[in-house]
Design a protein around this motif. Structure first.
Motif, PDB file in Angstrom:
ATOM      1  N   ALA A 193       0.744  -1.330  -0.084  1.00 20.89           N
ATOM      2  CA  ALA A 193       0.101  -0.004  -0.113  1.00 20.89           C
ATOM      3  C   ALA A 193       0.926   1.318  -0.179  1.00 20.89           C
ATOM      4  CB  ALA A 193      -0.773  -0.015   1.166  1.00 20.89           C
ATOM      5  N   VAL A 194       1.949   1.159   0.682  1.00 20.39           N
ATOM      6  CA  VAL A 194       2.758   2.590   0.918  1.00 20.39           C
ATOM      7  C   VAL A 194       4.232   2.215   0.234  1.00 20.39           C
ATOM      8  CG1 VAL A 194       1.603   3.216   2.974  1.00 20.39           C
ATOM      9  CG2 VAL A 194       3.696   1.703   3.354  1.00 20.39           C
ATOM     10  N   ARG A 195       4.421   1.082  -0.382  1.00 19.43           N
ATOM     11  CA  ARG A 195       5.503   0.779  -1.238  1.00 19.43           C
ATOM     12  C   ARG A 195       6.915   1.080  -0.298  1.00 19.43           C
ATOM     13  NH1 ARG A 195       4.316   3.917  -6.988  1.00 19.43           N
ATOM     14  NH2 ARG A 195       2.464   2.639  -7.536  1.00 19.43           N
ATOM     15  N   LEU A 196       6.662   0.413   0.862  1.00 14.17           N
ATOM     16  CA  LEU A 196       7.903   0.187   1.994  1.00 14.17           C
ATOM     17  C   LEU A 196       7.946  -0.978   2.220  1.00 14.17           C
ATOM     18  CD1 LEU A 196       7.067   3.542   3.903  1.00 14.17           C
ATOM     19  CD2 LEU A 196       8.778   3.173   2.364  1.00 14.17           C
ATOM     20  N   PRO A 197       8.342  -2.077   1.282  1.00 15.96           N
ATOM     21  CA  PRO A 197       8.355  -3.494   1.704  1.00 15.96           C
ATOM     22  C   PRO A 197       9.642  -3.711   2.786  1.00 15.96           C
ATOM     23  CG  PRO A 197       9.717  -2.965  -0.481  1.00 15.96           C
ATOM     24  CD  PRO A 197       8.983  -1.762  -0.166  1.00 15.96           C
ATOM     25  N   PHE A 198      10.802  -3.044   2.656  1.00 14.55           N
ATOM     26  CA  PHE A 198      11.770  -3.246   3.642  1.00 14.55           C
ATOM     27  C   PHE A 198      11.394  -2.843   4.917  1.00 14.55           C
ATOM     28  CE2 PHE A 198      15.380  -1.930   6.317  1.00 14.55           C
ATOM     29  CZ  PHE A 198      16.271  -3.180   6.228  1.00 14.55           C
ATOM     30  N   THR A 199      10.959  -1.602   5.251  1.00 10.28           N
ATOM     31  CA  THR A 199      10.472  -1.119   6.364  1.00 10.28           C
ATOM     32  C   THR A 199       9.484  -1.929   6.984  1.00 10.28           C
ATOM     33  OG1 THR A 199      10.477   1.110   5.524  1.00 10.28           O
ATOM     34  CG2 THR A 199       9.355   0.589   7.707  1.00 10.28           C
ATOM     35  N   PHE A 200       8.407  -2.521   6.214  1.00  7.50           N
ATOM     36  CA  PHE A 200       7.317  -3.284   6.884  1.00  7.50           C
ATOM     37  C   PHE A 200       7.703  -4.862   7.129  1.00  7.50           C
ATOM     38  CE2 PHE A 200       4.902   0.036   5.650  1.00  7.50           C
ATOM     39  CZ  PHE A 200       3.539   0.182   6.663  1.00  7.50           C
ATOM     40  N   PHE A 201       8.531  -5.457   6.362  1.00  7.47           N
ATOM     41  CA  PHE A 201       9.208  -6.906   6.582  1.00  7.47           C
ATOM     42  C   PHE A 201      10.088  -6.743   7.418  1.00  7.47           C
ATOM     43  CE2 PHE A 201       7.755  -7.590   1.892  1.00  7.47           C
ATOM     44  CZ  PHE A 201       6.608  -8.109   2.166  1.00  7.47           C
ATOM     45  N   PHE A 202      10.860  -5.652   7.675  1.00 11.45           N
ATOM     46  CA  PHE A 202      11.859  -5.666   8.985  1.00 11.45           C
ATOM     47  C   PHE A 202      11.310  -5.603  10.134  1.00 11.45           C
ATOM     48  CE2 PHE A 202      14.986  -3.057  11.589  1.00 11.45           C
ATOM     49  CZ  PHE A 202      15.967  -4.118  11.706  1.00 11.45           C
ATOM     50  N   ALA A 203      10.024  -4.588  10.019  1.00 10.62           N
ATOM     51  CA  ALA A 203       9.275  -4.553  11.375  1.00 10.62           C
ATOM     52  C   ALA A 203       8.666  -5.895  11.823  1.00 10.62           C
ATOM     53  CB  ALA A 203       8.301  -3.428  11.160  1.00 10.62           C
ATOM     54  N   ALA A 204       7.937  -6.595  10.822  1.00  7.19           N
ATOM     55  CA  ALA A 204       7.630  -7.811  11.067  1.00  7.19           C
ATOM     56  C   ALA A 204       8.578  -8.953  11.597  1.00  7.19           C
ATOM     57  CB  ALA A 204       6.833  -8.454   9.881  1.00  7.19           C
ATOM     58  N   SER A 205       9.836  -8.936  11.198  1.00  9.17           N
ATOM     59  CA  SER A 205      11.003  -9.677  11.649  1.00  9.17           C
ATOM     60  C   SER A 205      11.347  -9.193  13.005  1.00  9.17           C
ATOM     61  CB  SER A 205      12.093  -9.657  10.709  1.00  9.17           C
ATOM     62  OG  SER A 205      12.736  -8.314  10.798  1.00  9.17           O
ATOM     63  N   LEU A 206      11.325  -8.003  13.331  1.00  7.17           N
ATOM     64  CA  LEU A 206      11.485  -7.795  14.740  1.00  7.17           C
ATOM     65  C   LEU A 206      10.520  -8.164  15.616  1.00  7.17           C
ATOM     66  CD1 LEU A 206      12.820  -4.036  14.279  1.00  7.17           C
ATOM     67  CD2 LEU A 206      14.225  -6.163  14.909  1.00  7.17           C
ATOM     68  N   LEU A 207       9.329  -8.325  15.297  1.00  6.79           N
ATOM     69  CA  LEU A 207       8.074  -8.748  15.996  1.00  6.79           C
ATOM     70  C   LEU A 207       8.154 -10.357  16.287  1.00  6.79           C
ATOM     71  CD1 LEU A 207       5.000  -6.598  14.689  1.00  6.79           C
ATOM     72  CD2 LEU A 207       6.292  -6.506  16.849  1.00  6.79           C
ATOM     73  N   TYR A 208       8.573 -10.995  15.116  1.00  6.60           N
ATOM     74  CA  TYR A 208       8.810 -12.364  15.058  1.00  6.60           C
ATOM     75  C   TYR A 208       9.899 -12.742  16.401  1.00  6.60           C
ATOM     76  CZ  TYR A 208       5.722 -13.702  11.408  1.00  6.60           C
ATOM     77  OH  TYR A 208       4.542 -14.154  10.723  1.00  6.60           O
ATOM     78  N   LEU A 209      11.053 -12.059  16.197  1.00  5.38           N
ATOM     79  CA  LEU A 209      12.119 -12.236  17.082  1.00  5.38           C
ATOM     80  C   LEU A 209      11.573 -11.832  18.545  1.00  5.38           C
ATOM     81  CD1 LEU A 209      15.039 -12.584  17.420  1.00  5.38           C
ATOM     82  CD2 LEU A 209      15.385 -10.346  17.034  1.00  5.38           C
ATOM     83  N   GLY A 210      10.886 -10.768  18.575  1.00  4.38           N
ATOM     84  CA  GLY A 210      10.304 -10.493  20.132  1.00  4.38           C
ATOM     85  C   GLY A 210       9.449 -11.718  20.479  1.00  4.38           C
ATOM     86  N   ILE A 211       8.838 -12.534  19.548  1.00  2.55           N
ATOM     87  CA  ILE A 211       8.073 -13.561  20.389  1.00  2.55           C
ATOM     88  C   ILE A 211       8.908 -14.601  20.625  1.00  2.55           C
ATOM     89  CG2 ILE A 211       6.195 -15.455  19.393  1.00  2.55           C
ATOM     90  CD1 ILE A 211       5.196 -13.436  17.555  1.00  2.55           C
ATOM     91  N   THR A 212      10.104 -14.660  20.079  1.00  2.00           N
ATOM     92  CA  THR A 212      11.070 -16.015  20.148  1.00  2.00           C
ATOM     93  C   THR A 212      11.758 -15.664  21.470  1.00  2.00           C
ATOM     94  OG1 THR A 212      11.053 -16.233  17.715  1.00  2.00           O
ATOM     95  CG2 THR A 212      13.094 -17.170  19.274  1.00  2.00           C
ATOM     96  N   ILE A 213      12.113 -14.314  21.763  1.00  3.88           N
ATOM     97  CA  ILE A 213      12.819 -13.940  22.922  1.00  3.88           C
ATOM     98  C   ILE A 213      11.810 -14.131  24.298  1.00  3.88           C
ATOM     99  CG2 ILE A 213      13.680 -11.924  24.274  1.00  3.88           C
ATOM    100  CD1 ILE A 213      14.805 -10.970  21.684  1.00  3.88           C
ATOM    101  N   VAL A 214      10.550 -13.610  24.109  1.00  2.00           N
ATOM    102  CA  VAL A 214       9.674 -13.925  25.234  1.00  2.00           C
ATOM    103  C   VAL A 214       9.622 -15.551  25.571  1.00  2.00           C
ATOM    104  CG1 VAL A 214       7.548 -13.505  25.928  1.00  2.00           C
ATOM    105  CG2 VAL A 214       8.574 -11.662  24.893  1.00  2.00           C
ATOM    106  N   SER A 215       9.399 -16.024  24.333  1.00  2.00           N
ATOM    107  CA  SER A 215       9.060 -17.637  24.500  1.00  2.00           C
ATOM    108  C   SER A 215      10.238 -18.394  25.195  1.00  2.00           C
ATOM    109  CB  SER A 215       8.975 -18.037  23.002  1.00  2.00           C
ATOM    110  OG  SER A 215       7.750 -17.638  22.652  1.00  2.00           O
TER     111      SER A 215
END
Length: 229
Positions: A189-211
């Motif tokens: 939608a905003v043509r910022l693939p790196f920004t959103f995919f990088f943000a998503a990767s940080l969220l997945y990493l956050g789930i892993t750390i908490v787990s």
């Protein structure tokens, strides 16, 4: 949550769906794992054969392919068969239901091996001692076997959870608005693939750390009172 040009809320909503899918999938995997481990350790050849076939087939087929078969392939097959008999049937599969059941079914094969190893790790002398003092099989299972099974299985189950939560990204192909799907929609939608995919990767990493932190606490609790050599 960062605004991210007004699309930050999509990542937050997707994160919640991802965690919910992961928890539901893990619950299914634990149930199937216990049943599968019982089958593999059973004296029944039929139970052994069914459990062995289940783990071999599931671990040999890619997760993405199984998701596509369950969500797209099976409903189409049923509709085609019904059409041959003159029935007009439309099957609308809920993507959330299809997603977590499929992932649970897949990772149930892995938890089967985790539980099987945990059962085998229990010294046979403890089971014999429980029976010798008059415990029934049910009581011995509840008080002697099951607590130790969880203690031995926790590290393996933690690894299964880590892999499963990352595999939830695969169900983006069935249009479920989980984290990966929403990140992709927002990025387009905003043509910022790196920004959103990088943000998503940080969220997945956050789930892993908490787990990992939760797993460490659970293992410490399960091993309380255990004498270290």
């Amino acid at each position: 949550m960062l605004d991210l040009r007004g699309y930050g809320w999509m990542l937050w909503d997707g994160l919640q769906i991802t965690i919910l899918v992961g928890i539901c999938s893990m619950a299914v995997a634990l149930l199937l794992g216990l049943i599968g481990a019982w089958g593999k350790l059973s004296k029944s050849k039929i139970a052994q054969g069914l459990a062995g076939t289940y783990t071999t087939v599931i671990r040999g087929i890619p997760e993405l392919l199984l998701i596509l078969i369950v969500y797209y392939g099976a409903p189409t097959l049923i509709q085609n068969i019904a059409a041959r008999f003159g029935h007009d049937v439309i099957i609308d599969v809920n993507p959330f239901l299809a997603g977590f059941i499929t992932l649970g079914f897949i990772y149930g094969a892995f938890t089967t091996e985790v539980f099987r190893g945990a059962f085998l790790a229990i010294p046979s002398g403890q089971i014999e001692a429980a029976r010798a003092i008059g415990m029934s099989r049910t009581l011995a299972f509840r008080r002697v076997i099951l607590p130790q099974v969880w203690r031995f299985a926790l590290p393996g189950l933690g690894n299964v959870w880590m892999v499963l939560i990352k595999a939830t990204a695969l169900i983006s192909v069935i249009q479920l608005p989980e984290l990966m799907r929403n990140a992709d929609v927002a990025a387009r939608a905003v043509r910022l693939p790196f920004t959103f995919f990088f943000a998503a990767s940080l969220l997945y990493l956050g789930i892993t750390i908490v787990s990992m932190l939760i797993q460490q606490r659970a293992e410490t609790w399960a091993n309380r009172g255990v004498r270290r050599a």
